[in-house]
Motif scaffolding. Structure first.
Motif, PDB file in Angstrom:
ATOM      1  N   PRO A 389       3.817  61.404  31.305  1.00  0.00           N
ATOM      2  CA  PRO A 389       3.353  61.025  29.960  1.00  0.00           C
ATOM      3  C   PRO A 389       1.903  61.387  29.676  1.00  0.00           C
ATOM      4  O   PRO A 389       1.524  61.586  28.527  1.00  0.00           O
ATOM      5  CB  PRO A 389       3.562  59.513  29.928  1.00  0.00           C
ATOM      6  CG  PRO A 389       3.558  59.089  31.354  1.00  0.00           C
ATOM      7  CD  PRO A 389       4.171  60.223  32.107  1.00  0.00           C
ATOM      8  N   LEU A 395       2.274  61.385  25.768  1.00  0.00           N
ATOM      9  CA  LEU A 395       2.393  59.975  25.429  1.00  0.00           C
ATOM     10  C   LEU A 395       1.929  59.734  23.998  1.00  0.00           C
ATOM     11  O   LEU A 395       2.521  58.920  23.272  1.00  0.00           O
ATOM     12  CB  LEU A 395       1.582  59.119  26.402  1.00  0.00           C
ATOM     13  CG  LEU A 395       1.898  57.619  26.393  1.00  0.00           C
ATOM     14  CD1 LEU A 395       3.360  57.379  26.734  1.00  0.00           C
ATOM     15  CD2 LEU A 395       1.006  56.880  27.371  1.00  0.00           C
ATOM     16  N   VAL A 414       8.907  53.925  26.472  1.00  0.00           N
ATOM     17  CA  VAL A 414       8.859  54.769  27.661  1.00  0.00           C
ATOM     18  C   VAL A 414       9.342  53.948  28.838  1.00  0.00           C
ATOM     19  O   VAL A 414       8.810  52.877  29.122  1.00  0.00           O
ATOM     20  CB  VAL A 414       7.431  55.292  27.908  1.00  0.00           C
ATOM     21  CG1 VAL A 414       7.385  56.115  29.194  1.00  0.00           C
ATOM     22  CG2 VAL A 414       6.960  56.135  26.728  1.00  0.00           C
ATOM     23  N   GLU A 417       8.101  56.532  34.735  1.00  0.00           N
ATOM     24  CA  GLU A 417       7.084  57.550  34.865  1.00  0.00           C
ATOM     25  C   GLU A 417       6.978  57.982  36.326  1.00  0.00           C
ATOM     26  O   GLU A 417       7.397  57.273  37.231  1.00  0.00           O
ATOM     27  CB  GLU A 417       5.728  57.018  34.383  1.00  0.00           C
ATOM     28  CG  GLU A 417       5.735  56.464  32.970  1.00  0.00           C
ATOM     29  CD  GLU A 417       4.416  55.829  32.583  1.00  0.00           C
ATOM     30  OE1 GLU A 417       3.468  55.940  33.373  1.00  0.00           O
ATOM     31  OE2 GLU A 417       4.342  55.230  31.503  1.00  0.00           O
TER      32      GLU A 417
END
Length: 532
Positions: A389, A395, A414, A417
């Motif tokens: 991200p 992001l 989200v 990650e």
């Protein structure tokens, strides 16, 4: 050889992202002077290297370094024409099932062992071996069946079905030739940290999160005919320094701490182009554009009307402009314009939040007390899998689009990650995922949409037959038509949302001419040299 101006933003849109660039500065450096061998260059990159084993990795950042260490059997030029490299000649059977390569006799690997037909066969067999767990190279050789070394310089490769992109794919660093001796010595996990090829630069050392050091291969004398000189590379040492912070990275090339950087921040492009002390390159990369993929197996996304409504709720034009300041072109199709088979007639689903809201209501999704839509007690809440991200302001892009979706009653967050993203992807525990894939051929769509591919993000399964037809169709109108149909289906069914077309944004000091890019827009430092 195409010689661009200092303010370079070149992209070839013929049969690949075939870009050959030589920067010339309007500053003090004399790019036309005879190159002088010697000197060390440091090039700053954004992320650490995952693996420098071309048979295994699928990472474009890894490929930037691998291109310096590994040579390919063939070279693809800016006009989409194939040239000899490690293979001096080749012939293809009329049925497209047999490829016979005659390889050079004068090539050695960095460990001193000979490159020969046996080495060619070893590489292909290693790629398909289950223990190798190849992520990307295995998709590039398609229906590979076997390889036989007829003699020291002749390798015969058999395919189980015709595969049109086979020769073009051989030009990529992911099919660069590795030393069989080194591969056996270091093992599957070890070669990625101890790469041994035949290329113009030799692996010296790698410190994770710090730097990769390569030194000149003094014995190198087998560059492809597209190169600008013969013999060893000019540079004595090439260091890839990892500088994650974009501001620090740009400052480092401006103050001379490094001689080049990748991933020039989008908001700084105009300033870099105007800087008389720098050269700027932005070759457009072919293959699959950066896209959002809907996981069509997820219950909330099985209805095409819902997927189309979600797409029309997102203002991609404004999001891309606000995030990247014009540095990226809005993508309209799954393929990059720099890829053979790209269909420029395709129009993406238009931004229309009112129509999106109406479509969601018609599908039974009604706004709840907090504005997020519900149906049968289930909220319309979606996860997006973004493994990096922080990379390339992705992001920030997601945040812009998240607000768009919230305005029509769709929640987006989200989910995973970094390292956790791979496990989430393999388990299918995501609603949307993001990726892009650099390629010299539209066959990349098989990598992205075939149900047999590891990277089947959309999990569609209905495109397998036409993807196979396109793989086997001869180059020309028939093949282009098949890929046009595939791209149209992907858009109409909202399997994927093309977001932006990838450019590899590079800045170097004016005193580093000779930097080139291969057919997939990967760096080539072989002709690079210092003038100051």
């Amino acid at each position: 050889m195409f010689r661009p101006s200092r303010r370079l933003a070149a992209a070839a849109a013929l049969t690949a992202t075939a870009v050959a660039l030589t920067a010339c500065s309007s500053g003090t450096a004399d790019a036309d002077a005879d190159p002088t061998a010697g000197g060390n260059v440091t090039f700053a990159v954004t992320t650490p290297f995952g693996s420098l084993d071309p048979n295994i990795t699928a990472s474009a950042p890894d490929a930037q370094a691998m291109r310096q260490v590994y040579d390919s059997l063939v070279e693809l030029d800016a006009d989409g024409e194939l040239h000899p490299w490690l293979a001096e000649a080749w012939k293809v059977s009329d049925d497209g099932l047999t490829y016979e390569f005659t390889v050079r006799e004068d090539v050695t690997f960095h460990d001193g062992t000979p490159f020969d037909a046996e080495a060619v066969c070893y590489n292909f067999d290693r790629i398909v071996a289950p223990e190798t767990q190849s992520l990307y190279a295995i998709s590039l050789i398609g229906p590979y069946d076997s390889c036989e070394a007829l003699d020291a310089t002749t390798a015969r490769i058999a395919l189980s079905a015709p595969y049109t992109p086979f020769l073009a794919n051989l030009s990529t660093p992911f099919l660069g030739m590795v030393s069989p001796t080194a591969a056996e010595s270091f093992g599957v996990e070890g070669l990625g940290l101890n790469p041994v090829g035949t290329g113009p630069f030799v692996f010296d050392s790698y410190v994770t999160d710090s730097e990769l050091v390569l030194t000149r291969n003094e014995d190198y004398d087998w560059a492809p005919p597209t190169a600008e000189h013969e013999g060893p590379a000019y540079l004595e040492q090439l260091t890839f320094q990892i500088i994650a912070d974009a501001t620090v990275r740009l400052g480092s090339v401006r103050n001379g701490d490094v001689q080049g950087i990748g991933d020039v921040p989008a908001q700084e492009v105009a300033g870099v182009e105007a800087d008389e002390t720098l050269n700027y390159y932005a070759p457009q990369q072919g293959g699959g554009v950066f896209s959002y993929y809907f996981n069509t197996e997820r219950p909330l996304l099985q209805d095409v009307a819902v997927r189309r409504a979600i797409v029309s709720a997102m203002d991609f034009d404004s999001a891309i402009e606000a995030t990247y300041f014009g540095a990226y072109e809005r993508a309209t199709a799954p393929l990059s314009p720099a890829t053979i088979g790209f269909d420029e007639s395709i129009e993406p689903i238009a931004y229309d939040p009112e129509a999106a809201a109406d479509a969601l209501t018609d599908a039974g999704w009604i706004p709840g007390a907090d504005g997020i839509r519900e149906k049968d007690g289930t909220r319309l809440s979606l996860s997006i899998l973004e493994s990096a991200p922080s990379y390339d302001s992705r992001l920030e892009l997601v945040e812009f689009l998240r607000q768009n979706l919230e305005d029509v009653g769709v929640e987006l967050y989200v989910d995973a990650e970094g390292a956790a993203a791979m496990e989430t992807f393999e388990n299918g525990d995501y609603d949307l995922a993001t990726t892009s894939f650099v390629s010299v051929d539209p066959v990349i769509l098989s990598t992205l949409y075939s149900s047999t591919s590891f990277f089947d993000f959309a999990r569609v399964g209905t495109l397998d037959d036409i993807l196979m037809q396109a793989e086997q169709a001869p180059s020309g109108p028939e093949r282009d038509a098949l890929y046009s149909e595939i791209q149209t289906t992907v858009i109409d069914e909202a399997y994927t949302v093309p977001v932006y077309v990838l450019d590899f944004r590079v800045a170097t000091t004016a005193g580093l001419p000779g930097l080139n890019f291969d057919a997939a827009a990967y760096l080539k430092f072989y002709d690079a040299h210092l003038t100051e």
